[in-house]
Design an enzyme around this catalytic site. Sequence first.
Site, PDB file in Angstrom:
ATOM      1  N   LYS A 141       0.740  -1.117   0.106  1.00 55.81           N
ATOM      2  CA  LYS A 141      -0.073   0.040   0.111  1.00 55.81           C
ATOM      3  C   LYS A 141       1.002   1.301  -0.059  1.00 55.81           C
ATOM      4  O   LYS A 141       1.667   1.496   0.891  1.00 55.81           O
ATOM      5  CB  LYS A 141      -0.673   0.144   1.285  1.00 55.81           C
ATOM      6  CG  LYS A 141      -2.076  -0.868   1.145  1.00 55.81           C
ATOM      7  CD  LYS A 141      -2.887  -1.105   2.185  1.00 55.81           C
ATOM      8  CE  LYS A 141      -4.026   0.058   2.501  1.00 55.81           C
ATOM      9  NZ  LYS A 141      -4.846  -0.355   3.762  1.00 55.81           N
ATOM     10  N   LYS A 225       0.658 -10.419   8.712  1.00 57.97           N
ATOM     11  CA  LYS A 225       0.384  -9.496   7.512  1.00 57.97           C
ATOM     12  C   LYS A 225       0.672 -10.080   6.413  1.00 57.97           C
ATOM     13  O   LYS A 225      -0.242 -10.045   5.428  1.00 57.97           O
ATOM     14  CB  LYS A 225       1.096  -8.217   7.877  1.00 57.97           C
ATOM     15  CG  LYS A 225       0.563  -7.276   6.677  1.00 57.97           C
ATOM     16  CD  LYS A 225       0.883  -5.606   7.037  1.00 57.97           C
ATOM     17  CE  LYS A 225       0.199  -4.746   6.004  1.00 57.97           C
ATOM     18  NZ  LYS A 225       0.369  -3.592   5.992  1.00 57.97           N
ATOM     19  N   GLU A 235      -7.440  -5.765  -1.267  1.00 56.32           N
ATOM     20  CA  GLU A 235      -8.414  -5.183  -0.063  1.00 56.32           C
ATOM     21  C   GLU A 235      -9.888  -5.217  -0.289  1.00 56.32           C
ATOM     22  O   GLU A 235     -10.470  -4.331  -0.120  1.00 56.32           O
ATOM     23  CB  GLU A 235      -7.776  -3.758   0.486  1.00 56.32           C
ATOM     24  CG  GLU A 235      -8.188  -3.434   1.935  1.00 56.32           C
ATOM     25  CD  GLU A 235      -7.735  -2.306   2.252  1.00 56.32           C
ATOM     26  OE1 GLU A 235      -7.055  -1.414   1.233  1.00 56.32           O
ATOM     27  OE2 GLU A 235      -7.337  -1.957   3.412  1.00 56.32           O
ATOM     28  N   ARG A 239      -8.198  -8.698   3.916  1.00 59.25           N
ATOM     29  CA  ARG A 239      -7.294  -7.683   4.287  1.00 59.25           C
ATOM     30  C   ARG A 239      -7.856  -6.510   5.017  1.00 59.25           C
ATOM     31  O   ARG A 239      -7.307  -5.733   5.882  1.00 59.25           O
ATOM     32  CB  ARG A 239      -6.609  -6.975   3.019  1.00 59.25           C
ATOM     33  CG  ARG A 239      -5.538  -6.025   3.031  1.00 59.25           C
ATOM     34  CD  ARG A 239      -4.881  -6.110   1.920  1.00 59.25           C
ATOM     35  NE  ARG A 239      -3.881  -5.058   2.106  1.00 59.25           N
ATOM     36  CZ  ARG A 239      -2.792  -4.652   1.319  1.00 59.25           C
ATOM     37  NH1 ARG A 239      -2.753  -5.600   0.468  1.00 59.25           N
ATOM     38  NH2 ARG A 239      -1.967  -3.650   1.358  1.00 59.25           N
ATOM     39  N   ASN A 243      -7.422  -3.123   9.346  1.00 60.07           N
ATOM     40  CA  ASN A 243      -8.101  -1.805   9.572  1.00 60.07           C
ATOM     41  C   ASN A 243      -8.615  -1.905  10.912  1.00 60.07           C
ATOM     42  O   ASN A 243      -9.002  -0.787  11.416  1.00 60.07           O
ATOM     43  CB  ASN A 243      -8.793  -1.352   8.554  1.00 60.07           C
ATOM     44  CG  ASN A 243      -8.027  -1.016   7.074  1.00 60.07           C
ATOM     45  OD1 ASN A 243      -6.870  -0.302   7.310  1.00 60.07           O
ATOM     46  ND2 ASN A 243      -8.673  -1.060   6.089  1.00 60.07           N
ATOM     47  N   HIS A 250      -8.148   7.057  12.103  1.00 61.50           N
ATOM     48  CA  HIS A 250      -8.209   8.296  10.882  1.00 61.50           C
ATOM     49  C   HIS A 250      -8.964   9.600  11.108  1.00 61.50           C
ATOM     50  O   HIS A 250      -8.550  10.519  11.032  1.00 61.50           O
ATOM     51  CB  HIS A 250      -8.748   7.502   9.623  1.00 61.50           C
ATOM     52  CG  HIS A 250      -7.838   6.602   8.971  1.00 61.50           C
ATOM     53  ND1 HIS A 250      -8.195   6.158   7.742  1.00 61.50           N
ATOM     54  CD2 HIS A 250      -6.577   6.283   9.282  1.00 61.50           C
ATOM     55  CE1 HIS A 250      -7.263   5.312   7.545  1.00 61.50           C
ATOM     56  NE2 HIS A 250      -6.191   5.390   8.343  1.00 61.50           N
ATOM     57  N   HIS A 263       0.976   7.808  13.747  1.00 61.80           N
ATOM     58  CA  HIS A 263      -0.433   7.039  13.366  1.00 61.80           C
ATOM     59  C   HIS A 263      -0.552   5.712  14.309  1.00 61.80           C
ATOM     60  O   HIS A 263      -1.692   5.666  14.592  1.00 61.80           O
ATOM     61  CB  HIS A 263       0.103   6.530  11.891  1.00 61.80           C
ATOM     62  CG  HIS A 263      -0.773   5.573  11.193  1.00 61.80           C
ATOM     63  ND1 HIS A 263      -1.967   5.861  11.047  1.00 61.80           N
ATOM     64  CD2 HIS A 263      -0.469   4.174  11.032  1.00 61.80           C
ATOM     65  CE1 HIS A 263      -2.802   4.883  10.702  1.00 61.80           C
ATOM     66  NE2 HIS A 263      -1.801   3.778  10.431  1.00 61.80           N
TER      67      HIS A 263
END
Lengths: 369, 369
Positions: A141, A225, A235, A239, A243, A250, A263
């Site tokens: 990503k 992962k 995704e 996947r 998140n 976010h 983060h």
Amino acid sequence: MKEVRVETPGGSYPIRIAPGRLDRLAEAVPADATTLVVVTNPTVAALYAERAEQALAATGRPILRIELPDGEQYKDWQTLNLIFDAMLARHCDRKAVIVALGGGVIGDIAGFAAAVYMRGIRFIQVPTTLLSQVDSSVGGKTAVNHPIGKNMIGAFYQPIAVEIDTDVLSTLPAREVSAGLAEVIKYGAILDADFFAWCEAHAQDLRALEPGALAVAIARSCELKAYVVSQDERETGLRAILNFGHTFAHAIEAGLGFGAWLHGEAVGCGMVQAAELSARAAGLPQSDAERIRGLVLAIGCPVYAPDLGTDRWFDLMQGDKKTEAGQIRFILLPRLGEAVRTPAEAGLVRQVLDRTVARTAGEQPATLA
Amino acid sequence: MKEVRVETPGGSYPIRIAPGRLDRLAEAVPADATTLVVVTNPTVAALYAERAEQALAATGRPILRIELPDGEQYKDWQTLNLIFDAMLARHCDRKAVIVALGGGVIGDIAGFAAAVYMRGIRFIQVPTTLLSQVDSSVGGKTAVNHPIGKNMIGAFYQPIAVEIDTDVLSTLPAREVSAGLAEVIKYGAILDADFFAWCEAHAQDLRALEPGALAVAIARSCELKAYVVSQDERETGLRAILNFGHTFAHAIEAGLGFGAWLHGEAVGCGMVQAAELSARAAGLPQSDAERIRGLVLAIGCPVYAPDLGTDRWFDLMQGDKKTEAGQIRFILLPRLGEAVRTPAEAGLVRQVLDRTVARTAGEQPATLA
């Protein structure tokens, strides 16, 4: 040396984990590479760029170093363009290879540059933070931020190799170690309850960067992962469980302005919130939600979220790209080590915000005061 | 209706060619699409946007129209960002579908937007110029320009469908018809000598947009390009032959400023130059070089290149991304219908420039005066 092999429909690549990998980067450079483009930032460059470039010089290829301004707030198109400008000025061709030397921001932006420079060139990830070693260097990503939201512009694009030098963590600030550990325990929470329990038992060793514990944690995180990514490169399904905690995280990052929290700190706090929501909406025993809260606290991450106002919280969560047709979906845990993707009633989300949002400054850890 | 199926490792999609396809766009929209984002420009919008949107409205999905400024000079990041801004403001999610309604610039920029919006969403190409119907809508090349060079930032990204309505060519300026025909005859020159001869016999029918001739030319061009792309999605080998004439053409476009000549006009002239170079460096009979020059002239494209100065010509050709390790490589024809990728001696390139660069204004076609 530990090696984790990542297989995806878009390509296969090795993650090599060992002390001293920085000095052996030439092993990752393909024989037909032309210019080697080291993308880094001034902080990392001062510590490691010369060593990395000395190692790369063994290939005999010309080296172009590009230093980007340091920080999530620079993860945008303007900074991305600095890479294009420098590479085009040097006539870098399609066989140039980008070496991303830095943390997640460098990896995301340099990876995206590789994805779109002349419609795609090869790149090597050399992650120098714990977070990027266990998270952003695995799975392809890449992205930059847009004023309206994080990671809105990007690509799924795989590196040709990931080189993890565990020695470099010794120069990492404690706060970044905690942020990285948030992602480590996430893998346990969503996929591997035994690993979660192992993290509970070794939380202090991990914070202290005890080498044996670190190696186990990095390798297991990359394996977990890699397993998920190999099942679902783009995704569309499994996947999404990666998140876990991210919808809340976010909103925190966008609400406070990117960069105010790391983060990983936002993910740590977001996991506490998602665990609370799991207890209300997915059947997670409250005692397990407490274990998650306890471990997030033990690794040194915040467990109270910022008070953005309920309406703003909902706006920010709806702006996140995991929204579909206006309904907010979350990754929730029916039990520890198992995750599902499911919409949640707004009323339950409101309860979680009431319970997890900091009402006094004293509820925040000292690092974030 | 003619249908050409394009198979690539990155995906498979249909190209449907027929009069009136514009009114049947709903057939190309997937069942789970959320917002339909029509990306177009004011010129095309005035002619076809309402018809296209009326057809799309049959799906019951909300429609967002985004009009971009018209012209190659706007094929840049700033214009690309207009798409992101509008889509993010409307909370478009990952199941939004972009409909690129326009010529090559719209296709390239809207396709690239689809490639990187939230790391990739689906898009449908509705090419409205002859050039984009036979060229840029086939093969998944998307990009924007950089001040230093054309198409420097982009992605290989396939549409889910290409819808070609042959009726829309009736509103195309004659100059754009000629530019499109340059790409049509290119397929003959590099892959199919019989098709080249057919084009010679039908040059005036094609310029006059005679429907039967057009249908043959578009379908055969798409088939030939689809064949090449299916062999080589990422332009590592065979696909490079599609760049016949393009090294010269890119120098013309960059040297004069993008937009001064149409891309197809530059390709037409570039093919005359590449044919001359082929006669000197690859064994093409001089009589075949003359046939190429004759057909380029017959379809109404320029056969003399602008006088940029020899040094600048070389600089611009070296800046093109088909350079590897500093050596200029060209696509040359050993004979009509067959192409190879090969470096050429600078001395021979200089001879070709001497012979093909316009020394007087009278050597240029009236359209470019």
